[in-house]
Write a protein that holds these residues in place. Sequence first.
Motif, PDB file in Angstrom:
ATOM      1  N   SER A 122       0.827  -1.199   0.000  1.00  0.00           N
ATOM      2  CA  SER A 122       0.000   0.000   0.000  1.00  0.00           C
ATOM      3  C   SER A 122       0.863   1.251   0.000  1.00  0.00           C
ATOM      4  O   SER A 122       0.635   2.188  -0.782  1.00  0.00           O
ATOM      5  N   ALA A 123       1.864   1.267   0.862  1.00  0.00           N
ATOM      6  CA  ALA A 123       2.742   2.433   0.946  1.00  0.00           C
ATOM      7  C   ALA A 123       3.496   2.652  -0.363  1.00  0.00           C
ATOM      8  O   ALA A 123       3.661   3.796  -0.819  1.00  0.00           O
ATOM      9  N   ARG A 124       3.939   1.548  -0.986  1.00  0.00           N
ATOM     10  CA  ARG A 124       4.671   1.670  -2.250  1.00  0.00           C
ATOM     11  C   ARG A 124       3.788   2.246  -3.343  1.00  0.00           C
ATOM     12  O   ARG A 124       4.202   3.149  -4.092  1.00  0.00           O
ATOM     13  N   TYR A 146      -6.555  -1.564  -4.480  1.00  0.00           N
ATOM     14  CA  TYR A 146      -7.450  -1.776  -3.343  1.00  0.00           C
ATOM     15  C   TYR A 146      -6.702  -1.534  -2.025  1.00  0.00           C
ATOM     16  O   TYR A 146      -7.247  -0.942  -1.091  1.00  0.00           O
ATOM     17  N   LEU A 147      -5.470  -1.997  -1.956  1.00  0.00           N
ATOM     18  CA  LEU A 147      -4.690  -1.806  -0.737  1.00  0.00           C
ATOM     19  C   LEU A 147      -4.372  -0.328  -0.510  1.00  0.00           C
ATOM     20  O   LEU A 147      -4.352   0.137   0.637  1.00  0.00           O
ATOM     21  N   ALA A 148      -4.142   0.403  -1.578  1.00  0.00           N
ATOM     22  CA  ALA A 148      -3.734   1.804  -1.456  1.00  0.00           C
ATOM     23  C   ALA A 148      -4.907   2.751  -1.227  1.00  0.00           C
ATOM     24  O   ALA A 148      -4.740   3.821  -0.644  1.00  0.00           O
ATOM     25  N   ALA A 149      -6.104   2.348  -1.679  1.00  0.00           N
ATOM     26  CA  ALA A 149      -7.259   3.238  -1.600  1.00  0.00           C
ATOM     27  C   ALA A 149      -7.838   3.291  -0.196  1.00  0.00           C
ATOM     28  O   ALA A 149      -7.723   2.339   0.588  1.00  0.00           O
ATOM     29  N   ASP A 150      -8.492   4.401   0.103  1.00  0.00           N
ATOM     30  CA  ASP A 150      -9.204   4.556   1.379  1.00  0.00           C
ATOM     31  C   ASP A 150     -10.689   4.263   1.248  1.00  0.00           C
ATOM     32  O   ASP A 150     -11.356   3.933   2.235  1.00  0.00           O
ATOM     33  N   ILE A 205     -13.410  -7.211   1.169  1.00  0.00           N
ATOM     34  CA  ILE A 205     -12.478  -7.994   1.990  1.00  0.00           C
ATOM     35  C   ILE A 205     -11.612  -7.081   2.841  1.00  0.00           C
ATOM     36  O   ILE A 205     -11.221  -7.432   3.954  1.00  0.00           O
ATOM     37  N   THR A 206     -11.323  -5.878   2.342  1.00  0.00           N
ATOM     38  CA  THR A 206     -10.451  -4.953   3.068  1.00  0.00           C
ATOM     39  C   THR A 206     -11.134  -4.316   4.263  1.00  0.00           C
ATOM     40  O   THR A 206     -10.464  -3.773   5.141  1.00  0.00           O
TER      41      THR A 206
END
Length: 364
Positions: A167-169, A255-259, A274-275
């Motif tokens: 996510s950070a990357r 998906y990991l990076a989005a809020d 899932i997140t």
Amino acid sequence: MRIVWNADNGRYADNPRALYEAWTAHGQDGVDHLWLASSRQAATFPPGVATVPIGTPQAVAALEAADVLVSNTHIQLDRWRKRPGATYLQTWHGTPLKRIHRDAAYQPPDDVMAELDDDIGRWDLLVTPSTEGTRLLRAAFAYPGRVLETGYPRNDVLFAADREARSARVRAELGLPHGTMAVLYAPTYRDDEAAGRVGGLDAPLGLDAEALARRLGDNAAVLLRLHHYMYRQSRPANGRQVQDVSAYPNISDLYLAADVLVTDYSSAMFDFAITGKPILVFAYDLEHYRDRLRGFTLDLETEAPGPVLLDQEALTAALLDLPVVAAAQAERYARFVERFCALEDGRASERVLQALWSGSLPPG
């Protein structure tokens, strides 16, 4: 062993990508892997991945020589025949929120439907994400064959040990400062706008992304992830607060990076749920899509994991008050996850591959 892979008619993506990467990570000897690649996507395949141009005699020859075929959609190549003894693993590409195949209000011409039915008749195994997904996919395709009810391999990354680093990357790659609310807009396509799959030329975006970004302020960014059928769809120029991420290699990383996810009738909502992060349903053409174009497999307005918003003003207000809106949807969100995402645990690829390798397949 010869394995042919296909995702979205020639992309390196989705469930086949996850299974391929899990398979090759084991380093098995004596296995030849070959991907079908479209001319537009050939350069996006990683170095060292063998490809053959889709839609060519070479692709037909590869399919007919394969021991295992893995695809996430129909393989529509004229006159190809599955080799006797070969296994065709169909992963499909999402839990169907919109009605598909024979269930949909919109039907392609009879010859196209016959071609799709012929492909379904070749399937030996269908991977499904949930018990409910199994029911919906069996019904839509009139598929009586074997099912691997495992969860979706493409979602394993959402449980990966390095998911926070991923996510950070991604956020760093997109230039999103800490504290920026990343709004991922991921709509599906409309059959009447992508007719002939010519890329959605001049199709409306449905969202005024620039106006939305202005209303949300400097601490927000809108990320546009348009459907690959709509590759020529009009979109705003990239800027600090609006970015086109349609070509980003793996939507799971987004998906990991989005809020927050803003979608319409896309199966993205099943994966993003899932997140545990908020989901808003922007249904600006609800009546047209529901009543004339496709129809839905659930009651969107009572069963979706987030509020159904019919215009951009309502969407903007929801994003500006997101914590309150998300809290109000918590119980419905939890029911949605229990119904559609209960099998997702980061080990779907392992379960599919173990079934293939061990021969412990469900009865036909």
